[in-house]
Design a protein around this motif. Structure first.
Motif, PDB file in Angstrom:
ATOM      1  N   MET A  90     -18.391  -4.983  -6.061  1.00 20.20           N
ATOM      2  CA  MET A  90     -18.700  -5.871  -5.125  1.00 20.20           C
ATOM      3  C   MET A  90     -17.489  -6.800  -4.636  1.00 20.20           C
ATOM      4  N   THR A  91     -16.415  -6.693  -5.415  1.00 23.40           N
ATOM      5  CA  THR A  91     -15.080  -7.386  -4.882  1.00 23.40           C
ATOM      6  C   THR A  91     -14.377  -6.529  -3.972  1.00 23.40           C
ATOM      7  N   THR A  92     -14.634  -5.226  -3.967  1.00 19.28           N
ATOM      8  CA  THR A  92     -14.261  -4.310  -2.964  1.00 19.28           C
ATOM      9  C   THR A  92     -15.321  -4.470  -1.629  1.00 19.28           C
ATOM     10  N   LEU A  93     -16.331  -4.562  -1.757  1.00 23.81           N
ATOM     11  CA  LEU A  93     -17.116  -4.776  -0.655  1.00 23.81           C
ATOM     12  C   LEU A  93     -17.045  -6.361  -0.008  1.00 23.81           C
ATOM     13  N   THR A  94     -17.035  -7.168  -0.753  1.00 22.90           N
ATOM     14  CA  THR A  94     -16.742  -8.724  -0.174  1.00 22.90           C
ATOM     15  C   THR A  94     -15.517  -9.177   0.355  1.00 22.90           C
ATOM     16  N   SER A  95     -14.236  -8.411  -0.327  1.00 24.05           N
ATOM     17  CA  SER A  95     -12.883  -9.000  -0.036  1.00 24.05           C
ATOM     18  C   SER A  95     -12.379  -7.965   1.123  1.00 24.05           C
ATOM     19  N   TYR A  96     -12.979  -6.708   1.128  1.00 28.29           N
ATOM     20  CA  TYR A  96     -12.375  -5.692   1.906  1.00 28.29           C
ATOM     21  C   TYR A  96     -13.047  -5.004   3.011  1.00 28.29           C
ATOM     22  N   GLY A  97     -14.605  -5.086   2.529  1.00 26.70           N
ATOM     23  CA  GLY A  97     -15.641  -4.073   3.285  1.00 26.70           C
ATOM     24  C   GLY A  97     -16.167  -4.757   4.521  1.00 26.70           C
ATOM     25  N   THR A  98     -15.375  -5.911   4.863  1.00 23.52           N
ATOM     26  CA  THR A  98     -15.938  -6.052   6.220  1.00 23.52           C
ATOM     27  C   THR A  98     -15.882  -5.521   7.419  1.00 23.52           C
ATOM     28  N   MET A  99     -17.054  -5.129   8.064  1.00 25.14           N
ATOM     29  CA  MET A  99     -17.202  -3.900   8.911  1.00 25.14           C
ATOM     30  C   MET A  99     -16.723  -4.550  10.589  1.00 25.14           C
ATOM     31  N   SER A 100     -15.997  -3.660  11.048  1.00 23.38           N
ATOM     32  CA  SER A 100     -15.590  -4.077  12.373  1.00 23.38           C
ATOM     33  C   SER A 100     -16.942  -4.152  13.271  1.00 23.38           C
TER      34      SER A 100
ATOM     35  N   LYS B 154     -17.555   3.156  -6.945  1.00 21.52           N
ATOM     36  CA  LYS B 154     -17.058   2.350  -8.098  1.00 21.52           C
ATOM     37  C   LYS B 154     -15.830   2.880  -8.557  1.00 21.52           C
ATOM     38  N   ALA B 155     -15.624   4.267  -8.391  1.00 18.68           N
ATOM     39  CA  ALA B 155     -14.290   4.898  -8.928  1.00 18.68           C
ATOM     40  C   ALA B 155     -13.196   4.477  -7.905  1.00 18.68           C
ATOM     41  N   TRP B 156     -13.677   4.653  -6.529  1.00 13.48           N
ATOM     42  CA  TRP B 156     -12.876   4.222  -5.354  1.00 13.48           C
ATOM     43  C   TRP B 156     -12.244   2.973  -5.810  1.00 13.48           C
ATOM     44  N   SER B 157     -13.265   1.874  -6.012  1.00 12.66           N
ATOM     45  CA  SER B 157     -13.086   0.277  -6.188  1.00 12.66           C
ATOM     46  C   SER B 157     -12.188   0.363  -7.269  1.00 12.66           C
ATOM     47  N   GLN B 158     -12.359   0.903  -8.464  1.00  5.22           N
ATOM     48  CA  GLN B 158     -11.359   0.790  -9.696  1.00  5.22           C
ATOM     49  C   GLN B 158     -10.200   1.415  -9.369  1.00  5.22           C
ATOM     50  N   ASN B 159      -9.953   2.447  -8.433  1.00  2.00           N
ATOM     51  CA  ASN B 159      -8.727   3.108  -8.034  1.00  2.00           C
ATOM     52  C   ASN B 159      -7.785   1.867  -7.395  1.00  2.00           C
ATOM     53  N   LEU B 160      -8.440   0.996  -6.908  1.00  2.00           N
ATOM     54  CA  LEU B 160      -7.754  -0.145  -6.136  1.00  2.00           C
ATOM     55  C   LEU B 160      -7.502  -1.382  -6.898  1.00  2.00           C
ATOM     56  N   GLY B 161      -7.771  -1.252  -8.466  1.00  2.00           N
ATOM     57  CA  GLY B 161      -7.486  -2.199  -9.350  1.00  2.00           C
ATOM     58  C   GLY B 161      -8.731  -3.330  -9.462  1.00  2.00           C
TER      59      GLY B 161
ATOM     60  N   VAL C 139       5.547  -3.684 -13.430  1.00  2.00           N
ATOM     61  CA  VAL C 139       5.341  -3.538 -11.941  1.00  2.00           C
ATOM     62  C   VAL C 139       4.728  -4.800 -11.828  1.00  2.00           C
ATOM     63  N   ARG C 140       5.181  -5.773 -10.753  1.00  2.00           N
ATOM     64  CA  ARG C 140       4.754  -6.911 -10.379  1.00  2.00           C
ATOM     65  C   ARG C 140       3.295  -6.650  -9.645  1.00  2.00           C
ATOM     66  N   THR C 141       2.092  -6.633 -10.520  1.00  2.00           N
ATOM     67  CA  THR C 141       0.672  -6.405 -10.044  1.00  2.00           C
ATOM     68  C   THR C 141       0.060  -7.899  -9.852  1.00  2.00           C
ATOM     69  N   LYS C 142      -1.160  -7.875  -9.209  1.00  2.00           N
ATOM     70  CA  LYS C 142      -1.717  -9.110  -8.909  1.00  2.00           C
ATOM     71  C   LYS C 142      -2.441  -9.429 -10.416  1.00  2.00           C
ATOM     72  N   ALA C 143      -2.029 -10.702 -10.895  1.00  2.00           N
ATOM     73  CA  ALA C 143      -2.526 -11.261 -11.993  1.00  2.00           C
ATOM     74  C   ALA C 143      -2.188 -10.674 -13.091  1.00  2.00           C
ATOM     75  N   SER C 144      -0.940  -9.801 -13.094  1.00  2.00           N
ATOM     76  CA  SER C 144      -0.360  -9.010 -13.960  1.00  2.00           C
ATOM     77  C   SER C 144      -1.348  -7.996 -14.838  1.00  2.00           C
ATOM     78  N   LYS C 145      -2.135  -7.412 -13.767  1.00  2.00           N
ATOM     79  CA  LYS C 145      -3.184  -6.525 -14.262  1.00  2.00           C
ATOM     80  C   LYS C 145      -2.725  -5.049 -14.466  1.00  2.00           C
ATOM     81  N   THR C 146      -2.943  -4.336 -15.668  1.00  3.69           N
ATOM     82  CA  THR C 146      -2.504  -3.001 -15.738  1.00  3.69           C
ATOM     83  C   THR C 146      -3.638  -2.042 -15.332  1.00  3.69           C
ATOM     84  N   PHE C 147      -3.410  -1.171 -14.761  1.00  2.03           N
ATOM     85  CA  PHE C 147      -4.319  -0.017 -14.186  1.00  2.03           C
ATOM     86  C   PHE C 147      -3.732   1.101 -13.866  1.00  2.03           C
ATOM     87  N   SER C 148      -4.424   2.284 -13.602  1.00  2.00           N
ATOM     88  CA  SER C 148      -3.888   3.446 -13.075  1.00  2.00           C
ATOM     89  C   SER C 148      -4.505   3.908 -11.666  1.00  2.00           C
ATOM     90  N   THR C 149      -4.018   4.338 -11.015  1.00  2.00           N
ATOM     91  CA  THR C 149      -4.582   4.725  -9.640  1.00  2.00           C
ATOM     92  C   THR C 149      -4.214   6.234  -9.242  1.00  2.00           C
TER      93      THR C 149
END
Length: 368
Positions: free
Chosen positions: A317-327, A305-312, A193-203
């Protein structure tokens, strides 16, 4: 028009090799560096890199201020200018240490590619990104036809993106073997699978409600029971094209191989949103939709944390800073709610301690 410089071309090839093998940079990242160098050489008349002087860097910055984007006709964004100059600075720092260039170049001259701090802040400012609401995605799914194999595939593709938050490159390369319907899980295995940075994980499928899960289950069942496909076949096969009765090419079912790039995935999304009467949202925007959902439904830090890990993401903090911008709408809604109810309980001390501990552990570390 000045001719390309052969010596410059040789050094660029060496630098690209260095970025790939030593810097572990992706092809897309190297292409961006090549574009920055090409832009500089064209502005500089393809002068030999050995004759580089700080004034060339200053003049190039001024030229970028006057350039306009080809697509929009507007001045180049500060983000584009900053990334271009950063790539050039890194190149000339590397070049100053190469044989034949050490006596000609000085490391400090590369610093003249730097932007002013105020402009760097503008370039790196986090801005609100548009993304669909969960209700909008469910509306798109309900509006998508599902009579032919191609229509079934297209609807399952959008549903699967919502269930997993997978990026478009991954969506284009999943195979049937990667989906475990019993466990409600997809294995994003970088070997296939063509994942970002060739990272392997389960969702594990996100709890998004609606018909998304049923749509994906029906699609997998259709592939295995009706089309008789196996684990190694693509989850989302490419469209078979044939010659129509009028002499033109028409879609004629599915091929038994996948897409080579994510272009068709984005086209399917564009058509689906347009047919539903909504503005286009690309597959990646679904990740923002899922993060917003997680912020609302996760009861504690461990769940998020589990939700964030599910996104890879390795760090929440990656989830919050990159995707967690509040409208701004949600921001106003919360502030008004606090003002209307002064009795709103304060943040749980244990939760606050967890957040602070996480921040301290992440201090000084890069985000994954």
């Amino acid at each position: 028009m000045a001719k390309p410089n052969a010596a410059n071309a040789r050094m660029k090839r060496e630098y690209f090799q260095y970025l790939k093998e030593a810097g572990r940079r992706s092809e897309a990242s190297i292409d961006a560096v090549a574009k920055a160098l090409d832009r500089f050489e064209q502005a500089n008349g393809h002068k030999d890199f050995r004759k580089f002087h700080r004034q060339q860097a200053v003049a190039f910055k001024r030229k970028l201020d006057d350039e306009r984007a080809v697509r929009t006709g507007k001045p180049l964004s500060r983000a584009t200018v900053n990334s271009t100059l950063s790539a050039l600075r890194a190149f000339f720092v590397w070049l100053a240490g190469q044989p034949g260039y050490k006596s000609c170049l000085r490391y400090g001259d590369a610093d003249y590619f730097n932007l002013a701090e105020t402009e760097v802040r503008i370039a790196k400012a986090v801005r609100h990104k548009a993304f669909p609401s969960l209700e909008q995605v469910h509306h798109v799914l309900s509006a998508m036809p599902c009579e032919t194999d191609i229509e079934k595939r297209n609807r399952a593709l959008v549903a699967f993106a919502l269930l997993t938050g997978a990026r478009d490159g991954a969506l284009a390369s999943f195979r049937l073997k990667h989906v475990d319907l019993q466990e409600a899980r997809v294995d994003q295995d970088a070997r296939d699978v063509r994942t970002k940075a060739s990272k392997t994980f389960s969702t594990w499928f996100f709890p998004v409600g609606g018909d998304a899960l049923a749509i994906v289950r029906d699609w997998c069942q259709h592939l295995r029971s009706v089309l008789l496909w196996s684990d190694e076949d693509p989850l989302f096969p490419a469209t078979r094209v044939a010659l129509g009765t009028s002499g033109g090419f028409v879609a004629a079912g599915l091929r038994r191989d996948g897409w080579t790039n994510a272009g068709p995935v984005r086209k399917i999304f564009a058509d689906a949103f347009a047919a539903a009467g909504l503005p286009y949202f690309n597959p990646h925007s679904f990740r923002d939709t899922l993060v917003q959902l997680g912020e609302r439904v996760c009861p504690n830090i461990e769940a998020f944390k589990a939700w964030s890990q599910n996104l890879g993401h390795a760090h929440a903090m990656t989830t919050l800073t990159s995707y967690g911008t509040m409208s701004s709408h949600r921001q106003a809604e919360l502030i008004r709610g606090i003002a209307a109810d002064r009795s709103t309980p304060s943040i749980d001390p244990a939760t606050l301690a967890q957040v602070m501990g996480m921040l301290q552990k992440l201090g000084g570390k890069g985000l994954a």
